[in-house]
Structures are given as C-alpha cells and as structure tokens.
Design a protein around this motif. Structure first.
Motif, mmCIF file in Angstrom:
data_model
loop_
_atom_site.group_PDB
_atom_site.id
_atom_site.type_symbol
_atom_site.label_atom_id
_atom_site.label_comp_id
_atom_site.label_asym_id
_atom_site.label_seq_id
_atom_site.Cartn_x
_atom_site.Cartn_y
_atom_site.Cartn_z
ATOM 1 N N GLU A 486 10.360 -9.915 1.926
ATOM 2 C CA GLU A 486 9.772 -11.054 1.215
ATOM 3 C C GLU A 486 8.315 -11.236 1.615
ATOM 4 O O GLU A 486 7.459 -11.504 0.766
ATOM 5 C CB GLU A 486 10.578 -12.315 1.534
ATOM 6 C CG GLU A 486 10.124 -13.557 0.775
ATOM 7 C CD GLU A 486 10.961 -14.771 1.101
ATOM 8 O OE1 GLU A 486 10.448 -15.900 0.990
ATOM 9 O OE2 GLU A 486 12.142 -14.590 1.476
ATOM 10 N N GLN A 487 8.031 -11.077 2.884
ATOM 11 C CA GLN A 487 6.654 -11.194 3.352
ATOM 12 C C GLN A 487 5.774 -10.073 2.803
ATOM 13 O O GLN A 487 4.635 -10.298 2.400
ATOM 14 C CB GLN A 487 6.605 -11.164 4.880
ATOM 15 C CG GLN A 487 7.016 -12.451 5.559
ATOM 16 C CD GLN A 487 6.648 -12.460 7.032
ATOM 17 O OE1 GLN A 487 6.160 -11.475 7.583
ATOM 18 N NE2 GLN A 487 6.881 -13.581 7.689
ATOM 19 N N TRP A 488 6.308 -8.858 2.805
ATOM 20 C CA TRP A 488 5.527 -7.698 2.378
ATOM 21 C C TRP A 488 5.391 -7.607 0.863
ATOM 22 O O TRP A 488 4.476 -6.958 0.358
ATOM 23 C CB TRP A 488 6.180 -6.405 2.883
ATOM 24 C CG TRP A 488 6.275 -6.300 4.374
ATOM 25 C CD1 TRP A 488 5.461 -6.888 5.298
ATOM 26 C CD2 TRP A 488 7.263 -5.585 5.123
ATOM 27 N NE1 TRP A 488 5.873 -6.574 6.572
ATOM 28 C CE2 TRP A 488 6.984 -5.770 6.500
ATOM 29 C CE3 TRP A 488 8.359 -4.796 4.783
ATOM 30 C CZ2 TRP A 488 7.744 -5.197 7.520
ATOM 31 C CZ3 TRP A 488 9.123 -4.231 5.781
ATOM 32 C CH2 TRP A 488 8.814 -4.424 7.138
ATOM 33 N N GLY A 489 6.318 -8.180 0.141
ATOM 34 C CA GLY A 489 6.304 -8.097 -1.315
ATOM 35 C C GLY A 489 7.070 -6.915 -1.860
ATOM 36 O O GLY A 489 7.322 -6.834 -3.065
ATOM 37 N N SER A 490 7.470 -5.984 -0.979
ATOM 38 C CA SER A 490 8.275 -4.821 -1.364
ATOM 39 C C SER A 490 8.810 -4.188 -0.089
ATOM 40 O O SER A 490 8.250 -4.385 0.989
ATOM 41 C CB SER A 490 7.444 -3.796 -2.142
ATOM 42 O OG SER A 490 6.458 -3.216 -1.310
ATOM 43 N N PRO A 491 9.893 -3.436 -0.183
ATOM 44 C CA PRO A 491 10.404 -2.755 1.005
ATOM 45 C C PRO A 491 9.364 -1.777 1.562
ATOM 46 O O PRO A 491 8.542 -1.233 0.813
ATOM 47 C CB PRO A 491 11.635 -2.008 0.486
ATOM 48 C CG PRO A 491 12.006 -2.695 -0.779
ATOM 49 C CD PRO A 491 10.729 -3.183 -1.373
ATOM 50 N N LEU A 492 9.406 -1.537 2.842
ATOM 51 C CA LEU A 492 8.430 -0.649 3.455
ATOM 52 C C LEU A 492 8.519 0.765 2.883
ATOM 53 O O LEU A 492 7.497 1.427 2.686
ATOM 54 C CB LEU A 492 8.635 -0.608 4.972
ATOM 55 C CG LEU A 492 7.488 0.051 5.752
ATOM 56 C CD1 LEU A 492 6.273 -0.858 5.778
ATOM 57 C CD2 LEU A 492 7.915 0.385 7.178
ATOM 58 N N TYR A 493 9.762 1.225 2.581
ATOM 59 C CA TYR A 493 9.895 2.594 2.073
ATOM 60 C C TYR A 493 9.158 2.786 0.754
ATOM 61 O O TYR A 493 8.719 3.891 0.423
ATOM 62 C CB TYR A 493 11.370 2.994 1.941
ATOM 63 C CG TYR A 493 12.166 2.233 0.908
ATOM 64 C CD1 TYR A 493 12.078 2.540 -0.446
ATOM 65 C CD2 TYR A 493 13.039 1.223 1.285
ATOM 66 C CE1 TYR A 493 12.816 1.850 -1.393
ATOM 67 C CE2 TYR A 493 13.781 0.530 0.346
ATOM 68 C CZ TYR A 493 13.668 0.840 -0.983
ATOM 69 O OH TYR A 493 14.410 0.162 -1.938
ATOM 70 N N ALA A 494 9.002 1.696 -0.016
ATOM 71 C CA ALA A 494 8.288 1.781 -1.295
ATOM 72 C C ALA A 494 6.798 1.928 -1.109
ATOM 73 O O ALA A 494 6.070 2.250 -2.062
ATOM 74 C CB ALA A 494 8.591 0.541 -2.136
ATOM 75 N N GLN A 495 6.316 1.712 0.116
ATOM 76 C CA GLN A 495 4.899 1.818 0.398
ATOM 77 C C GLN A 495 4.490 3.184 0.952
ATOM 78 O O GLN A 495 3.341 3.421 1.280
ATOM 79 C CB GLN A 495 4.488 0.732 1.412
ATOM 80 C CG GLN A 495 4.815 -0.685 0.955
ATOM 81 C CD GLN A 495 4.579 -1.719 2.032
ATOM 82 O OE1 GLN A 495 3.645 -1.597 2.832
ATOM 83 N NE2 GLN A 495 5.410 -2.761 2.073
ATOM 84 N N ALA A 496 5.462 4.078 1.065
ATOM 85 C CA ALA A 496 5.192 5.426 1.598
ATOM 86 C C ALA A 496 4.233 6.172 0.676
ATOM 87 O O ALA A 496 4.273 6.013 -0.544
ATOM 88 C CB ALA A 496 6.479 6.207 1.744
ATOM 89 N N PRO A 497 3.359 7.002 1.243
ATOM 90 C CA PRO A 497 2.423 7.772 0.414
ATOM 91 C C PRO A 497 3.166 8.767 -0.476
ATOM 92 O O PRO A 497 4.219 9.280 -0.116
ATOM 93 C CB PRO A 497 1.549 8.491 1.435
ATOM 94 C CG PRO A 497 2.357 8.532 2.689
ATOM 95 C CD PRO A 497 3.178 7.279 2.685
ATOM 96 N N GLU A 498 2.615 8.988 -1.653
ATOM 97 C CA GLU A 498 3.232 9.952 -2.576
ATOM 98 C C GLU A 498 3.044 11.368 -2.068
ATOM 99 O O GLU A 498 1.961 11.729 -1.594
ATOM 100 C CB GLU A 498 2.595 9.819 -3.966
ATOM 101 C CG GLU A 498 3.010 8.570 -4.726
ATOM 102 C CD GLU A 498 4.475 8.604 -5.135
ATOM 103 O OE1 GLU A 498 5.004 9.706 -5.354
ATOM 104 O OE2 GLU A 498 5.079 7.517 -5.234
ATOM 105 N N LEU A 499 4.104 12.142 -2.142
ATOM 106 C CA LEU A 499 4.018 13.548 -1.755
ATOM 107 C C LEU A 499 3.623 14.391 -2.950
ATOM 108 O O LEU A 499 4.084 14.159 -4.075
ATOM 109 C CB LEU A 499 5.373 14.026 -1.220
ATOM 110 C CG LEU A 499 5.829 13.424 0.100
ATOM 111 C CD1 LEU A 499 7.283 13.785 0.363
ATOM 112 C CD2 LEU A 499 4.954 13.894 1.251
#
Length: 502
Positions: A486-499
C-alpha cells in the motif's frame, strides 16, 4: 490478454478456475519466457517442456471433467535440482550426479503431481546446497534478475531467480541455513522455511539431514501459503515427519488481510540478529521502517538479547560439515554417481579420483572440515560442543517465545553482492547467513518477504515463530506485505527491471 507470466500463482489459479485461460496456455507462456530470458539469468539446469505440457493437458482435462480439483491445479512450478524427479535429470548442482535420472519421485513431487501442477524444470543451485550465492554450482552461476552482475543468493538461487524473472509463478527450494530465505531477500521474493518435520524430506538429496527442510519460493505470501498447503503433512517414509494436524496456511494468509491482523502482536527483535558489524545502513533503515509499519498497526516492538546467537554461526559450521561428510560419503564411485577409472587403478585410487573429479572446491572444503570435526580426539571438542550450543540456542528461542509472539530480523545483512566478489573469502560468504542460521538450529519456521530497496536492490524482512506455528507466520507476513504494498503503490516484484529478451 494479460501476460500470464506476470500473474501470481493465486491469480493464475483464479483465471484457470473461471475458465479464462488453460493450464496449457499458462505453461506454454512460461516456457516461452524461459526461452526468451533464461540465457541471461540461467535459473534452470533442465527444462522439461514436453513433460510440463503433458501435465498441463492432464490438468485441463481433470478440470473439464470435475470441478473438484486442487486450488493450484494447472499452475506450473519450478523445482530445485536436489529434489528427485522420476525420469528427469537430477544433479544437485554437481558433476557427481550429472546425467542421473531418478527412478522415483520425492514426496513433495508426488504432492505436486497429485495437485495437478505441471513441473517446468529443475533450477540451478550451489553444489549439494553448499553455498550462499549459487556460484558453486557445477554448471555455472545463476544471475540475479535485479542486476545480472549480482548473485541471486544461495543455495536456492535458481528457484528464487526463476520466480523473480517471471520464469515460474512459484517454485520449491530447500533451506539448511537460509537457502530459501536468503535468496528471497536478495531477489525481492518470498521464501519460507517450515517447521522442521512439517514437510517430508523423502527424496530430497541430503546435505545436513538434521537441518534440511523443503519450502516454498514465491512472489507473494499467499502464493507461498498455497504451495505449503500442497507439500505439507505427514509421510511415513520420513522418520522426522510430524503427525501434527496442520491448519490451512492459505486461510491464515488471507486472515492477515484483516484490518486488525497484527493488533496486539508482541514482536521481539534480537539485537544479535539486527545489529553489529556487517549490517548495511540501507538494510537497517528499511528494517526500522518495517518495524514502524507494524507499530502503526498495533504491534508492540521489544528489543531483546539472545546471547547464545553469538555462537550460532560457529556451531552451524561445525554441525553442518559433519553431516555433509557423512551424507556425501556415499558418492564413492561404487554406490552412486560418477566413476573415474584411471588405468591400472585399485579401488581406493578409483574412489579418490572420482571424488576429486566429481566434487567442487566448496564441497571438498566442507567434507574436510566435517571429517576433521568427527575424527578421533576432536569429536567432543568440536562436534559435541556444537551440539551443546545448538541446545542452548533452542532454549533461548523457547524462552523468547514465552514473552513474544514472533521474532523478527533482516533476512540478510546486505543486498546482493557482485558475482565473484566473495568466492575467495569463504568466511565472508558464510556470515551472509548470520540471521537465517538460528532458525535452522532451533527447528522453527521462518518467512522472508521484501521490505524495500537499498541501493536499488531488494532487502528482506524475516519473521520467526515457535515450532508448529507456521500459520502465524503467514498471517503476520501477509499483513506486513499488504501494508508495504500500500505504501509503495505496487508489489516490489512489479518494480523489477525488465530483462532483455533474446
């Protein structure tokens, strides 16, 4: 259509149940993803496309014939390569077992098949689970999807990297001193070490039998709980398997989403696992922020001293190599694995040549350490003393849980380091597990989930609970996960860099 590889296991299961996709489509999507990016990540040692698709077809047929299928039916999964799979190469990351195709399935694999979960393949790992970086694999290192020049943790870096890179929605790993949790920490995923005996070890290639435990690797706490529900429970073939009546871990995780899920929770922070040399500033900051989130939701934080934890790493690195020495003695060129036969060599020379060729440097190092610790004249001074420390650690945890509901700490004192950075410094590699080892010594359950980024790389938050209270971990873990998302606005895994795809 939404990219099926970006769905969590729970979301994918919901789509399958609603008839919005099929297991064949989901499995093929993940196989395509593996083809596209695993050349860069190297999460897998073996990919079983044909077998996975056949299993997916069977799952679709079962769903079409009967709605009463398992919750994760049709959801594909990756499996660490020390869990034996009938007819599918299983190496434990070692040249010693290269080419071996087991004639039977591990208990957890039987459970996956019964639940209708297609097995995508076998993931890379440190040789015989010996390592904290997946660099000791006999088949090359795995790279961290958050930074391809970084380690993905170990020994189960392949399973964590596969989940983080969207090459599998969920995976299985093993945890002897943190090998599910530490990779989860550095890859921004979730990893769980169940209570010792809560998941059968039958068919898990042994490293240190009194410490090894199979556990889930996932992107969310709920996904890990759903997988734990599949693999947990009693197995008569494992003499350490508990007959405990386990609750639904998925239900516990869902209960963690209630507004007052952690209200009144008594949280203990062992100073020995959260302070001292080696803890990076960014890790400390994210940890304090996570504690603040728990406090804001009604939890009470208490800093405590567990003095015996100062000796936990030293005790572990006597007990574990001793069991390694015993367990790996079977790879002798006669009973199991590789055989190297120099011309004119006798049995002893064949054995020596085979073990020299089949084992890597780290395996040899631990075999030597363990054999020395068990040798005549040193057994009581080293192995016997370490067992006494283990008992003291267990007693410290028992006393602590008389005062608090859960214990917490950073999962790892650092973010992922660069590949090759610690290969020549085994001691620095070993202390990477300083916060995870105690749970294995005590036999208690522990869960790691993402608590943010430091230097642009993931760091993990670890919950520990009393033995058999795994459900408590899923409840409080899901609560903290939801609050942080909720604080981040999205799960951390969704913020991973695109491969980059091939």
């Amino acid at each position: 259509m939404t990219d099926l590889t970006k769905l969590t296991a729970a979301e994918l299961a919901q789509r399958l149940s609603a008839g919005e996709t099929t297991s064949v489509e989901a499995t093929q999507a993940h196989l395509d993803r593996i083809t596209a990016v695993d050349g860069a990540v190297h999460a897998y040692l073996t990919v079983d496309a044909e077998g996975a698709l056949q299993q997916a077809e069977a799952a679709d047929a079962a769903r079409a014939a009967d709605d009463a299928v398992a919750p994760l039916a049709g959801v594909p999964i990756a499996v660490k390569d020390n869990l034996v799979t009938r007819g599918l190469e299983t190496t434990a990351g070692s040249r010693m077992l290269e080419g071996w195709k087991p004639p039977y399935d591990a208990h957890v694999i039987e459970r996956l098949r019964a639940a209708g979960m297609p097995i995508l393949g076998k993931t890379n790992m440190d040789e015989f689970a010996m390592g904290s970086s997946t660099e000791t694999s006999g088949f090359g290192a795995t790279n961290n999807p958050w930074g391809l020049d970084r380690i993905p943790g170990g020994s189960g870096g392949g399973s964590a990297a596969a989940v983080a890179a969207f090459e599998a929605p969920i995976a299985l790993g093993t945890d002897t001193g943190g090998s599910v949790r530490q990779p989860a920490s550095v890859t921004g995923t979730v990893g769980v070490k169940p209570t010792y005996g809560g998941v059968s070890r039958y068919g898990a290639i042994a490293m240190a039998s009194s410490l090894d435990q199979i556990g889930p690797a996932a992107r969310t706490v709920l996904d890990a709980a759903l997988l734990h529900d599949v693999i947990g429970g009693h197995d008569v073939r494992d003499q350490t398997s508990m007959t405990h009546d386990w609750p639904s871990f998925a239900a516990a995780a869902k209960a963690g989403l209630e507004p007052d899920a952690v209200a009144g929770l008594r949280v203990g922070v062992p100073r020995q696992l959260a302070e001292g040399e080696g803890f990076e500033a960014g890790v400390r900051e994210r940890f304090q922020e996570a504690l603040d989130v728990l406090t804001a939701r009604g939890a009470t934080i208490t800093w405590i001293d567990l003095d015996t934890l100062d000796y936990a790493v030293a005790a572990y690195y006597l007990l574990m190599p001793a069991e390694v020495s015993s367990n790996l003695a079977r790879y002798d060129s006669v009973r199991y694995g590789l055989r190297v036969t120099p011309e004119g060599a006798n049995v002893e020379q064949v054995m020596s040549a085979t073990r020299a060729a089949g084992f890597g440097d780290e395996a040899k190092r631990r075999i030597l350490l363990g054999t020395y610790a068990l040798s005549s004249g040193y057994y009581d001074a080293y192995y016997g003393s370490a067992q006494k420390v283990r008992t003291l650690v267990q007693g410290d945890f028992d006393r602590a849980f008389g005062e608090v509901d859960v214990l917490v700490a950073p999962t790892s004192p650092t973010v992922a380091w660069k590949l090759g950075e610690r290969l020549d410094d085994p001691t620095a590699m070993y202390v990477a597990d300083i916060t995870t080892i105690p749970a294995n010594l005590a036999g208690i359950p522990a869960l790691s989930l993402p608590m943010g980024l430091s230097e642009g790389l993931p760091v993990g938050f670890q919950f520990m609970a009393p033995a058999r209270e795994d459900a408590r971990l899923y409840k409080v873990g899901a609560a903290l996960e939801a609050a942080l998302n909720e604080q981040w606005g999205s799960p951390l895994y969704a913020q991973a860099p695109e491969l980059k795809e091939a």
